[in-house]
Design a protein around this motif. Structure first.
Motif: not given
Length: 604
Positions: A364-365, A336-339, A356-357, A331-332
């Motif tokens: 997910i916007i 966030l964690g990944l980025l 982008y993915s 989910d969003e």
DNA sequence: TCCAAGGGTA
């Protein structure tokens, strides 16, 4: 023009439906109502509603209440519109029906419509009951409508409903969500024997308003008065420990969780992962995660975030791939964690790919926080121009936080010109944030642009922009000690200052050079600057830990702002010459100092 | 026929 051939007529099969209407006696309300539990969509509901109209039951309040209740269980804009439409049709409502409508609105993103509806209801002479207040208070809480909430509180008192076991926790919750902890506490203190839900509400309130020590003492009080905690209590208490960075206390709660069987709950384990990660013990977080029998999106996300804040970008990515293989939908927050992980490890390409993915693959916007991560990712990596253009090209209005992220990046890359462009944007939106002036001024000072330094300092004084004072804490023998920059408040401060003076002498022998360019005040003598730097809150906390714990013990420090560059180099040297591991959590991430090196690889 | 507290976020 030739007529278009008419489309072939294909029989349309009726939509699959769980509700079999054939065996139902449509004039019997209880038969009709027995259909509702099997109903799964708004479409099926409308079929049942059609029968009620045929059977002249559309004004039957119990039938309507059931129908409306269905719409409000998992309300969407469409289902609430439909509910409102039904509600408007009936000549006379009762309080139960109203309560049902209000609950629906309280659960959607238009909570204030519940309040509007309530005003109408009061005018029509219906008397609110104990069911009415929780929904309305929840609506006030989510819209931060403190004034309306207070009015409801007064009304509840008038009707003698303020001590109702359902009303009381929502009252507390309403006040805490509106950041009025004093009122929340007053409500709580008036209850003679608070139940577990009331305790949970007040504990959560204190945990959320960054007063974890109060939250934890209430937990102890709750145990002393023999109120049995539930797993929700565990969630609140664990998040308090996480906020406080109180590892020993957190470990004690973990034992408690095991002893009372709360460790079967996925949510509790997720809160444990978060607590261990935020208290600096990544190994314990991993071990909780690996021992979980079932893992949901939140559990995976918590572990990804844990790796991210400890600077293990690759592990976070590997875990994300594993999560995908396990077919758990991200989910969003997962993104966030990944980025965040990518930005702290300098994985620019990977981060952009995931950004982008998330939209293209997962629908997910991205929200403002994802944009923040992207600015951080690009900025940290020195792609300041790209980051600037990225912010300018956003589909939403950038917040000062977004620009502030870029300002920090300009500062760490020493790009004063870009910094100036950025700070202009910030000041257009908000010029009251002292931290912005400090970052900018430090950056100019390092570049020797003293005319800017003086100008910015003057500006800051004129505008009365205040800087949040630096505060660091260290846990010694289960007591959390707090230190502020300058450090006059701690009871042992004089000895501590003397010890720090000695410490700095030793550090200088192994090559420490105080970075006085970081000190804000331009008109200070070098010696004075050095002293300011020496008594930074994180140095005080580290020194206190060093003096008061046995050799070899890990020193865990929590700071409310980002760690300063000079303290960062000092901490590396301290870890080397005293052979101590220092784990410092700042507002952004963790720094593990061992053998003269930091886990962040000086990329922060 | 309607009601409470809630973990992971830059």
């Amino acid at each position: 023009m030739a007529a278009a051939p008419s489309p072939p007529i294909t029989p349309i099969s009726p939509p699959k439906s769980n509700t079999n209407t054939s065996s139902i006696n449509p004039t019997n309300p209880s038969h009709l109502l027995s259909l509702l539990p099997k109903c799964t969509s708004l479409r099926e509901l409308k079929q049942i509603q059609a029968i009620t109209i045929k059977s002249h039951l559309q004004n039957d309040i119990p039938v309507l209440t059931k129908l409306i209740n269905f719409c409000t269980l998992k309300p969407s804009a469409a289902s609430m519109d439909h509910a409102h439409h039904m509600f408007d049709q009936i000549p006379q409502s009762d309080i139960v029906l109203f309560n049902t409508m209000a609950r629906g609105y309280a659960r959607t993103d238009t909570p204030l419509r519940a309040i509007t509806l309530f005003t109408q209801i009061l005018h029509s002479g219906l008397l609110p009951d104990g069911y009415t207040f929780p929904s309305l208070l929840k609506a006030c809480a989510s819209s931060k409508a403190l004034e309306e909430g207070k009015q409801l509180h007064c009304l509840a008192i008038k009707l003698g409903l303020n001590h109702n076991i359902y009303v009381c926790p929502t009252l507390i919750n309403m006040y805490t969500e509106c950041n009025d902890m004093d009122s929340a506490r007053r409500v709580f203190d008036k209850i003679s024997e608070p139940c577990v839900v009331t305790y949970n509400a007040i504990i959560t309130g204190y945990a959320r308003s960054s007063r974890p020590n109060v939250a934890l003492s209430l937990f102890r009080e709750m145990q002393a008065s023999n109120v049995k905690p539930t797993y929700v209590t565990m969630l609140s208490v664990l998040s308090s420990c996480a906020l406080f960075g109180a590892l020993d206390l957190g470990k004690w709660i973990h034992e408690y969780v095991k002893k009372y069987g709360f460790d079967q709950q996925v949510k509790v384990n997720t809160a444990l992962i978060d607590m261990y990660a935020k208290c600096g013990s990544l190994d314990d977080a991993v071990s909780v995660f690996e021992n979980m029998v079932a893992r949901d999106t939140q559990a995976w996300s918590a572990m990804i975030v844990a790796y991210a804040i400890h600077g293990h970008g690759y592990k976070a990515i590997t875990l994300f791939e594993e999560m995908r293989r396990a077919r758990v939908r991200p989910d969003e927050i997962t993104f966030l964690g990944l980025l965040y992980a990518c930005s702290h490890t300098g994985l620019v390409e990977e981060g952009c790919g995931y950004f982008y993915s998330m939209k293209e693959k997962y629908g997910i916007i991205p929200g403002i926080k994802h944009y923040g991560c992207m600015v951080d990712l690009l900025g940290r990596a020195g792609r300041l121009d790209v980051a600037f253009k990225f912010i300018e090209g956003l589909p939403i209005k950038p917040t000062p936080i977004l620009w502030r992220t870029l300002l920090s990046a300009c500062s760490s890359h020493g790009n004063v010109d870009m910094g100036m462009r950025v700070i202009e944007r910030i000041f257009k939106l908000d010029d009251s944030h002292g931290g912005d002036y400090v970052i900018f001024s430090n950056m100019c000072a390092r570049a020797g642009r003293w005319e800017h330094v003086n100008y910015v300092r003057k500006l800051m004084n004129e505008r009365g922009a205040a800087k949040v004072p630096g505060c660091s804490s260290v846990e010694v023998n289960n007591v959390v000690h707090e230190f502020f920059s300058g450090g006059g408040t701690h009871s042992e401060s004089r000895e501590l200052h003397r010890a720090l003076d000695e410490l700095v002498k030793e550090l200088k022998l192994v090559g420490y050079v105080p970075d006085t360019s970081l000190v804000f005040h331009a008109d200070m003598e070098d010696e004075e600057k050095e002293a300011t730097l020496r008594y930074h809150s994180e140095k005080l906390a580290i020194a206190y830990g060093l003096l008061n714990t046995p050799p070899g013990t890990t020193i865990r420090v929590v700071k409310n702002l980002r760690v300063c560059g000079d303290c960062h180099s000092a901490a590396k040297l301290i870890s080397l010459i005293f052979d101590r591991q220092i784990i410092l959590r700042d507002i952004q991430r963790f720094h593990h100092f061992t053998d003269g090196k930091c886990s962040c690889g000086d990329y922060w």
